[in-house]
Design a protein around this motif. Structure first.
Motif, PDB file in Angstrom:
ATOM      1  N   SER A 151       0.851  -1.194   0.000  1.00  0.00           N
ATOM      2  CA  SER A 151       0.000   0.000   0.000  1.00  0.00           C
ATOM      3  C   SER A 151       0.887   1.245   0.000  1.00  0.00           C
ATOM      4  O   SER A 151       1.643   1.480   0.943  1.00  0.00           O
ATOM      5  CB  SER A 151      -0.893  -0.012   1.242  1.00  0.00           C
ATOM      6  N   GLN A 152       0.807   2.038  -1.072  1.00  0.00           N
ATOM      7  CA  GLN A 152       1.705   3.187  -1.229  1.00  0.00           C
ATOM      8  C   GLN A 152       1.460   4.252  -0.158  1.00  0.00           C
ATOM      9  O   GLN A 152       2.391   4.884   0.318  1.00  0.00           O
ATOM     10  CB  GLN A 152       1.573   3.792  -2.634  1.00  0.00           C
ATOM     11  N   LYS A 153       0.186   4.417   0.226  1.00  0.00           N
ATOM     12  CA  LYS A 153      -0.110   5.425   1.254  1.00  0.00           C
ATOM     13  C   LYS A 153       0.524   5.028   2.584  1.00  0.00           C
ATOM     14  O   LYS A 153       1.190   5.826   3.232  1.00  0.00           O
ATOM     15  CB  LYS A 153      -1.624   5.589   1.405  1.00  0.00           C
ATOM     16  N   LYS A 154       0.332   3.730   2.960  1.00  0.00           N
ATOM     17  CA  LYS A 154       0.905   3.234   4.212  1.00  0.00           C
ATOM     18  C   LYS A 154       2.420   3.375   4.199  1.00  0.00           C
ATOM     19  O   LYS A 154       3.034   3.786   5.179  1.00  0.00           O
ATOM     20  CB  LYS A 154       0.558   1.744   4.363  1.00  0.00           C
ATOM     21  N   LEU A 155       3.032   2.996   3.054  1.00  0.00           N
ATOM     22  CA  LEU A 155       4.492   3.043   2.938  1.00  0.00           C
ATOM     23  C   LEU A 155       4.992   4.486   3.051  1.00  0.00           C
ATOM     24  O   LEU A 155       5.908   4.786   3.827  1.00  0.00           O
ATOM     25  CB  LEU A 155       4.935   2.437   1.602  1.00  0.00           C
TER      26      LEU A 155
END
Length: 421
Positions: free
Chosen positions: A249-253
């Protein structure tokens, strides 16, 4: 194993693998029949059995499969993000090599090794290129040029990037250093993301007159002097310390990596007179715009002499000031407490503490102050000053070691004079 789950997912996404979960369907079917029919003899038995089979195969199994794979993927993503964040933290907390003149070398075969001389403050002094390797093979000219640079600038350390041609360049530099009559060391520096930085808008603003390849040699030299200040200029995902970063997940990362960078920057503290806008934007409370305004103001008025001057920065309001000011240091300013991590809100109590110890702000960081603080009864003093014990302990730690840098506790990088193996 988390990383295997991500590998399988990637294979499936790229249509190289077909993935399925194989449950013990017969056992499940028998269990469901037992629960629903409960051994009752009924004329609708056959219909119920086929309804159970259809309901399980068509609806229940796919749903549970999706649920299991979703759970496995989430766990794998969290683990991948956690490892990435920890690796990034370690990379950012590498100890700086302060006060050294550095020659940065970006190795290459065909296009030549780019050279950059950088002074103690990170300012670029010279750019050049040598061709010691095939296909050009101008080795003797390269030796002459490097020796001249080392002599002219009194270079103390050479930083070599670890990319293509790194081993050959290390051998070339090691052989060359044997002919120099004073001690010059070299180090291999991780250059991951240097090319990303070189082609970025930020690098173009910093070095408009340089070619893309030349900028990376400057970045390699600066990474040795202050890894944190240089690495914050690059998107954390480009520094090469994580796996499967495009599959999570790009947002989480992004949130996790930004949090790591902010934590490290605030932990180390920032010299407001030397920090770039890229570094300042990670200080708690500061946005990109405010960070740029601080640098702009510094360029106009010269060095800041006190923390109070930052109140005049456009868009830096009272709330932001309160949030960020404890992390911003002003060394050699008018107020000695401004070079510590003590928040201005606690200056009054700090002065009272120093008065109680019979000392002044001029004695911050001295052995005398250290001795008196060692004898101090913390709980009694905290009560007298009307502050919490934890706050008082923090103030004492800052007074004894005002320039304390958590990176000082990390083992220093290994300086080399020759190839070990």
């Amino acid at each position: 194993v988390p990383h295997r789950v991500l590998a399988v997912n990637r294979g499936e996404k790229e249509e190289i693998l077909r993935v399925s979960v194989e449950p013990p369907a017969d056992r499940i079917q028998a269990y469901l029949e037992k629960r629903i029919l409960q051994h009752k003899q009924t004329s609708a038995q056959d219909v119920l059995k086929s309804a159970i089979e259809d309901g399980y195969k068509r609806l229940i199994q796919p749903s549970i499969e999706r649920e299991i794979r979703k759970e496995l993927t989430e766990k794998a993503e969290d683990q991948a993000i956690h490892i990435f964040a920890e690796n990034l933290r370690k990379l950012l907390l590498q100890p700086p090599m302060k006060g050294k003149l550095v020659l940065g070398v970006d190795p290459a075969f065909r296009t030549g090794c780019k050279l950059a001389v950088v002074d103690e403050t990170g300012k670029m002094l010279k750019i050049d290129v040598i061709y010691p390797h095939p296909p050009v093979n101008k080795k003797s000219a390269a030796i002459e040029k490097v020796k001249r640079i080392i002599g002219d600038f009194q270079i103390e350390v050479i930083a070599i990037g670890n990319g293509t041609a790194s081993r050959e360049t290390e051998q070339f530099i090691a052989d060359l250093l044997k002919d120099i009559d004073r001690q010059v060391y070299y180090l291999i520096v991780n250059e991951a993301g240097a090319s990303v930085y070189s082609a970025s808008e930020l690098a173009r603003e910093e070095f408009p007159e340089l070619q893309v390849e030349e900028r990376s040699a400057v970045s390699i030299a600066r990474r040795l002097q202050d890894p944190l200040a240089e690495l914050v200029k690059i998107d954390p995902k480009s520094v090469g310390v994580g796996q499967y970063q495009h599959d999570v997940s790009q947002k989480k990362l992004n949130d996790s990596l930004r949090f790591v960078v902010e934590t490290v920057v605030n932990q180390v503290g920032v010299n407001v007179n030397t920090a770039s806008a890229a570094l300042l934007q990670y200080v708690a409370g500061l946005s990109k715009t405010v960070a740029a305004n601080i640098v702009k103001k510094r360029d106009e008025i010269g060095k800041f002499t006190s923390r109070k001057e930052l109140k005049d920065i456009p868009r830096l309001g009272a709330k932001t000031y309160e949030q960020c000011i404890g992390f911003l240091r002003v060394p050699d300013g008018d107020e000695p407490l401004d070079r510590t991590g003590i928040h201005p809100e606690s200056y009054k109590e700090t002065r009272e503490l120093l008065k109680k110890l019979g000392l002044s702000t001029a004695q911050i960081g001295t052995g005398e102050l250290q001795d008196k603080i060692n004898e101090l009864n913390i709980s009694e003093a905290a009560e007298q000053l009307g502050i919490g014990e934890i706050t008082l302990k923090d103030i004492c730690a800052q007074l004894t070691r005002p320039e304390r840098d958590p990176r000082d506790e990390v083992p220093k990088p290994l300086l080399k004079t020759d190839v070990l193996q």
